[in-house]
Design an enzyme around this catalytic site. Structure first.
Site, PDB file in Angstrom:
ATOM      1  NE  ARG A 217      -1.707   1.840   3.510  1.00  0.00           N
ATOM      2  CZ  ARG A 217      -1.472   1.666   4.800  1.00  0.00           C
ATOM      3  NH1 ARG A 217      -2.044   0.693   5.463  1.00  0.00           N
ATOM      4  NH2 ARG A 217      -0.650   2.479   5.456  1.00  0.00           N
ATOM      5  CG  HIS A 221      -6.049   2.260   6.623  1.00  0.00           C
ATOM      6  ND1 HIS A 221      -6.198   0.961   6.198  1.00  0.00           N
ATOM      7  CD2 HIS A 221      -7.241   2.625   7.169  1.00  0.00           C
ATOM      8  CE1 HIS A 221      -7.438   0.554   6.477  1.00  0.00           C
ATOM      9  NE2 HIS A 221      -8.082   1.540   7.068  1.00  0.00           N
ATOM     10  CE1 TYR A 230       1.325   2.381   8.836  1.00  0.00           C
ATOM     11  CE2 TYR A 230       0.124   4.063  10.055  1.00  0.00           C
ATOM     12  CZ  TYR A 230       0.284   3.279   8.927  1.00  0.00           C
ATOM     13  OH  TYR A 230      -0.613   3.397   7.891  1.00  0.00           O
TER      14      TYR A 230
HETATM   15  C1  LIG Z   1     -14.871  -6.220  11.318  1.00  0.00           C
HETATM   16  C2  LIG Z   1     -14.015  -4.988  11.298  1.00  0.00           C
HETATM   17  N1  LIG Z   1     -13.055  -4.829  12.216  1.00  0.00           N
HETATM   18  C3  LIG Z   1     -12.265  -3.732  12.206  1.00  0.00           C
HETATM   19  C4  LIG Z   1     -12.454  -2.767  11.254  1.00  0.00           C
HETATM   20  C5  LIG Z   1     -11.551  -1.524  11.235  1.00  0.00           C
HETATM   21  N2  LIG Z   1     -10.602  -1.676  10.104  1.00  0.00           N
HETATM   22  C6  LIG Z   1     -10.849  -1.089   8.930  1.00  0.00           C
HETATM   23  S1  LIG Z   1      -9.658  -1.456   7.800  1.00  0.00           S
HETATM   24  C7  LIG Z   1      -8.780  -2.366   8.909  1.00  0.00           C
HETATM   25  C8  LIG Z   1      -7.491  -3.022   8.504  1.00  0.00           C
HETATM   26  C9  LIG Z   1      -7.658  -4.050   7.438  1.00  0.00           C
HETATM   27  O1  LIG Z   1      -6.413  -4.425   6.923  1.00  0.00           O
HETATM   28  P1  LIG Z   1      -6.298  -5.386   5.690  1.00  0.00           P
HETATM   29  O2  LIG Z   1      -7.297  -6.474   5.797  1.00  0.00           O
HETATM   30  O3  LIG Z   1      -4.874  -5.775   5.547  1.00  0.00           O
HETATM   31  O4  LIG Z   1      -6.761  -4.496   4.435  1.00  0.00           O
HETATM   32  P2  LIG Z   1      -6.100  -3.164   3.880  1.00  0.00           P
HETATM   33  O5  LIG Z   1      -6.754  -2.023   4.609  1.00  0.00           O
HETATM   34  O6  LIG Z   1      -4.637  -3.251   4.094  1.00  0.00           O
HETATM   35  O7  LIG Z   1      -6.470  -3.101   2.424  1.00  0.00           O
HETATM   36  C10 LIG Z   1      -9.432  -2.394  10.139  1.00  0.00           C
HETATM   37  C11 LIG Z   1      -8.933  -3.102  11.326  1.00  0.00           C
HETATM   38  C12 LIG Z   1     -13.481  -2.959  10.301  1.00  0.00           C
HETATM   39  N3  LIG Z   1     -13.733  -2.076   9.328  1.00  0.00           N
HETATM   40  N4  LIG Z   1     -14.236  -4.095  10.326  1.00  0.00           N
END
Ligand SMILES: Cc1ncc(C[n+]2csc(CCOP(=O)(O)OP(=O)(O)O)c2C)c(N)n1
Ligand SMILES: [Mg+2]
Length: 311
Positions: A217, A221, A230
């Protein structure tokens, strides 16, 4: 890929200008997204995205202003037709679309449609219980589904190393009796080939596949994140050199790249104009389609909402 990149940049600009409340940039993941979505057969397959899959929407030919309407907060799932587009609404529930894809694949198998589902999720999502249940279910019933994990190194501020024991999402597939492959997620041709093979196998009754596309990425985020808190600039620079667009461009002539830039610029200004022209649907719609028969609680909320408007 260039349309996705330029539109991604435009979406960030629109967020900074106060048009979009928030946006999750896809920068750096274009090869993984476009390469995999380009392998779909839109006459019978169906894709289930998370919140970062602009490149998938571009590659699938979805109406992009309608897709971005989700970010505009005009409507729960965008103002495009998910059924006709074969792309389910944007899903911000981490791991959520994975179970939906497996349910769809069960239906496709029972109805013998010959179609396959693909679901997108991240390295962080791969730790969710839902994802493991979905993979196990798909393995047991040998469902036509491709679990496409974009391992972009981060789940917000948590690195993959603190998220995935054993270091590989693809390796987990063996525990569910399904295929697992790792692919260079910044190589669009490699992603396309791996996804096409997995979709073919799924449609031929060979069962599911986990594809782990190794990518990065490049941006934050989301538009409210500061990755400088971080991770290091050195890390970002090293990955910027592996930018999937630079790699794809090396396969093309300068004229082809210039033509692609021109095409992308035209496409982006059209999407921007269409997006700004979108009108909000009736606010009453907030309560429609939630349940087939509205619940007492929902009716009460609707009544309270009307009362506050009147006041
Ligand atoms: C069930 C749930 N838990 C927590 C969140 C908060 N949250 C949003 S994105 C994220 C990280 C996800 O990381 P990843 O699966 O690696 O996807 P990326 O954002 O890197 O594309 C979190 C913890 C959420 N949206 N849904
Ligand atoms: Mg991630």
């Amino acid at each position: 890929m260039l349309v996705a990149r330029r539109l991604d940049e435009e979406a960030i600009a629109l967020q900074r200008q106060g048009v979009l409340p928030a946006y999750a940039p896809a920068k750096g993941q274009e090869a993984a997204q476009v390469g995999s979505a380009a392998a779909l057969d839109l006459s019978r397959d169906f894709a289930f995205p998370c919140y970062r899959e602009l490149g998938v929407a571009v590659a699938m030919g979805v109406d992009l202003a309608g897709y971005l309407a989700t970010h505009l907060n005009l409507w729960h799932g965008g103002l495009y037709d998910p059924r006709a587009s074969r792309l389910a609404p944007f899903n911000a529930v981490v791991g959520g679309p994975v179970t939906h894809a497996v349910g769809w694949a069960m239906g496709a198998k029972l109805d013998d449609t010959g179609g396959a589902a693909i679901t997108y999720f991240g390295d962080g999502a791969s730790s969710q219980g839902d994802v493991h249940e979905a993979m196990n279910f798909a393995g047991v019933y040998r469902l036509p589904v491709v679990f496409f994990c974009q391992n972009n190194g981060w789940a917000i501020s948590v690195p993959t190393s603190e998220q995935v024991a054993g270091g590989s999402v693809a390796a987990r597939a063996a525990g569910y009796g399904i295929e697992g492959v790792r692919v260079d997620g910044n190589d669009v041709a490699a992603v396309f080939e791996a996804t096409r093979a997995a979709l073919d196998r799924a449609r031929d009754g060979g069962g599911p596949t986990v594809i782990e596309a190794m990518t990065y990425r490049l941006g934050p985020h989301s538009t409210s994140d500061d990755p400088g808190r971080y991770r290091s600039l050195d890390d970002e620079r090293a990955w910027a050199e592996r930018d999937p667009l630079l790699r794809a461009a090396r396969q093309l002539t300068a004229e082809q790249v210039a033509a692609a830039e021109e095409h992308a610029a035209t496409a982006v200004s059209q999407v921007r104009a269409d997006l700004l022209a979108l009108a909000a649907p009736p606010a009453e719609d907030l309560f429609s389609f939630v349940y087939r028969e509205p619940t007492t609680a929902l009716l009460e909320q609707q009544r309270a909402w009307k009362e506050s408007l009147d006041a």
